[in-house]
Design a protein around this motif. Structure first.
Motif, short mmCIF file in Angstrom:
data_model
loop_
_atom_site.label_atom_id
_atom_site.label_comp_id
_atom_site.label_asym_id
_atom_site.label_seq_id
_atom_site.Cartn_x
_atom_site.Cartn_y
_atom_site.Cartn_z
N ALA A 179 0.83 -1.20 0.00
CA ALA A 179 0.00 0.00 0.00
C ALA A 179 0.87 1.25 0.00
O ALA A 179 1.80 1.37 0.78
CB ALA A 179 -0.91 0.00 1.22
N GLY A 180 0.54 2.17 -0.91
CA GLY A 180 1.30 3.41 -1.04
C GLY A 180 2.06 3.49 -2.33
O GLY A 180 2.39 4.58 -2.81
N GLY A 181 2.36 2.34 -2.93
CA GLY A 181 3.02 2.33 -4.23
C GLY A 181 2.01 2.54 -5.35
O GLY A 181 0.82 2.26 -5.19
N LEU A 182 2.48 3.05 -6.49
CA LEU A 182 1.60 3.33 -7.62
C LEU A 182 1.92 2.39 -8.77
O LEU A 182 3.06 2.34 -9.24
CB LEU A 182 1.76 4.79 -8.09
CG LEU A 182 1.34 5.86 -7.08
CD1 LEU A 182 1.65 7.25 -7.63
CD2 LEU A 182 -0.14 5.73 -6.77
N THR A 199 -0.34 -4.35 3.57
CA THR A 199 -0.05 -3.17 4.37
C THR A 199 1.45 -3.01 4.60
O THR A 199 2.18 -4.00 4.78
CB THR A 199 -0.77 -3.24 5.73
OG1 THR A 199 -0.39 -2.11 6.52
CG2 THR A 199 -0.41 -4.51 6.48
N SER A 200 1.90 -1.78 4.62
CA SER A 200 3.32 -1.50 4.88
C SER A 200 3.71 -1.81 6.31
O SER A 200 4.90 -1.97 6.61
CB SER A 200 3.62 -0.04 4.55
OG SER A 200 2.85 0.83 5.37
N ALA A 218 9.49 4.46 -5.43
CA ALA A 218 8.59 5.02 -4.42
C ALA A 218 9.23 4.92 -3.05
O ALA A 218 9.90 3.94 -2.74
CB ALA A 218 7.24 4.28 -4.43
N THR A 219 9.00 5.95 -2.25
CA THR A 219 9.44 5.97 -0.87
C THR A 219 8.21 5.86 0.01
O THR A 219 7.43 6.81 0.12
CB THR A 219 10.22 7.26 -0.55
OG1 THR A 219 11.36 7.34 -1.41
CG2 THR A 219 10.67 7.28 0.90
N LEU A 220 7.99 4.70 0.61
CA LEU A 220 6.84 4.48 1.48
C LEU A 220 7.18 4.77 2.93
O LEU A 220 6.31 4.77 3.79
CB LEU A 220 6.34 3.04 1.34
CG LEU A 220 6.08 2.55 -0.09
CD1 LEU A 220 5.47 1.16 -0.07
CD2 LEU A 220 5.22 3.51 -0.86
N GLY A 221 8.44 5.00 3.17
CA GLY A 221 8.98 5.31 4.49
C GLY A 221 10.49 5.38 4.33
O GLY A 221 11.04 4.89 3.34
N ARG A 225 11.18 1.08 0.58
CA ARG A 225 11.22 1.73 -0.72
C ARG A 225 11.09 0.72 -1.87
O ARG A 225 11.49 -0.43 -1.74
CB ARG A 225 12.56 2.48 -0.91
CG ARG A 225 12.76 3.63 0.07
CD ARG A 225 14.19 4.16 0.02
NE ARG A 225 14.40 5.18 1.04
CZ ARG A 225 14.34 6.48 0.84
NH1 ARG A 225 14.10 6.94 -0.38
NH2 ARG A 225 14.52 7.34 1.82
#
Length: 388
Positions: A179-182, A199-200, A218-221, A225
């Motif tokens: 979740a959070g990546g495109l 979930t991350s 992407a940087t999810l945190g 990444r």
């Protein structure tokens, strides 16, 4: 410890039927240059080494050369399989290859058993999690559900069980849709029952998690990444910057990250407009050397559009039509009593906005006759309807 995080090489993939192997070989040269110039200690590749489970011999040759060059470099290497790879083929000989400092982790049974790499601050436990098929693992792992979330949660439970026995810094490789990546158009759908996202939070407290599967960085945190693919594999990635993450891991965790851009063999351009404007607009000069996807907005479909487009943009690969101000065509059942020929003429007029020429009509008639069990039937119906 200095880590280079990359993923989704897709060796052997083509781009709209254009072979990419030469470009992929250029990326491998870049990768080895970065390992040497940046004094990389550990290379992690988070899945999808190949584009298909049975890769072409030339893709296998490039992979073999790449692994041999990495084995001769200063870096240790950990590679996991992705959803495009065959875990068995990619993992063949892994126990022998381990001795060369190249660690292939493709078997779910190895999850929870790390590769331990030492630096001046002590050991780092590197846990490679291959792509996990929740359907295949449901019974062996006793999963509560046939979902990616359940499979990856069990994998991380095993990883944490190992880390609890050896309090140390940790690196995890995972090939998943977090979740959070495109997503882009070039990834294969991995959803099960319509669900693919995890979930991350599964990766909390891991020193660094190197993700693969999504082709955009992407940087999810700070410690979570996606590197993305090193090359663009669809026009939806025209705005991507490709490369990999250089991660510095200190005594207490990540101390810095830098994105190292990969070479771009040919850029992408997505163009929209009427054909005459695309052929004459001086602002599009840079696109003349790019791979091009063009959408024509002409009200009437131009004659020989791709041929004319390639006169200016020789690397045009994709052409579509979206006439300006024209509503989407509706689906209407063909009236009874109309011949195949007449229906095909109606289709041409609906699609193009103008009727077929006499030559086109004659060609369509010959095509309809060629497909008919009895060509005379279509000819008679056409004559009866007053067209031909």
């Amino acid at each position: 410890m200095r880590i280079l995080h990359t993923s989704d090489w897709h060796l052997g993939r083509s781009f709209h039927r254009v072979g990419m192997l030469e470009h992929q070989a250029t990326y491998v040269d870049h990768l080895l240059d970065v390992v040497a110039s940046e004094r990389v200690d550990l290379v992690v590749v988070a899945g999808d080494i190949y584009d298909r489970a049975l890769p072409h011999v030339d893709a296998v040759r490039l992979a073999d050369e790449t692994l041999a060059r990495l084995a001769a470099s200063r870096a240790r290497v950990v590679i996991t399989s992705g959803n495009h790879d065959s875990a068995q083929r990619l993992g063949f000989g892994s126990r022998l290859i381990d001795a060369a400092g190249i660690h292939l982790r493709t078997d779910a049974s190895s999850v929870g058993t790390p590769i331990v790499v030492d630096d001046e601050h002590g050991p780092v436990a590197v846990h490679g999690i291959p792509y996990l098929d929740p359907q295949a693992l449901h019974e062996p792992w006793g999963l509560a559900a046939r979902t990616h979330e359940a499979a990856l949660a069990e994998a991380m439970r095993r990883v944490r069980a190992d880390l609890a026995a050896r309090p140390t810094r940790s690196v995890v490789l995972a090939h998943a849709f977090v979740a959070g990546g495109l997503p882009s158009d070039s990834e294969r759908d991995i959803s099960v029952g319509g669900v693919s996202v995890v979930t991350s939070a599964l990766f909390d407290d891991i020193s660094y998690t190197a993700l693969g599967h999504l082709h955009g960085r992407a940087t999810l945190g700070e410690t979570l990444r996606y590197s993305g693919s090193p090359l663009a594999y669809s026009f939806s990635e025209a705005g991507h910057t490709k490369g990999g993450w250089l991660v510095d891991l200190g005594r207490d965790g990540v101390t810095g990250t830098t994105f190292i851009e990969a070479p771009v063999p040919r850029r992408l351009s997505v163009l929209t407009g009427d054909l005459e404007a695309l052929l004459t607009d001086p602002r599009l000069a840079s696109a003349e050397v790019h791979w091009v996807q063009a959408t024509l907005t002409d009200e009437v479909r131009p004659d020989r559009p791709m041929e004319r487009l390639r006169a200016r943009f020789p690397h045009a690969l994709v052409l579509s039509f979206a006439p300006a101000g024209t509503p989407a065509p509706s689906v209407v059942a063909a009236p009874r009593g109309r011949s195949d020929h007449q229906i095909s003429l109606d289709f041409v007029e609906e699609l193009r906005g103008s009727p077929a020429s006499d030559d086109e009509s004659a060609l369509l008639l010959r095509a309809c006759d060629a497909c008919a069990d009895d060509p005379d039937v279509d000819m008679l119906v056409t004559a009866a309807n007053g067209s031909g």
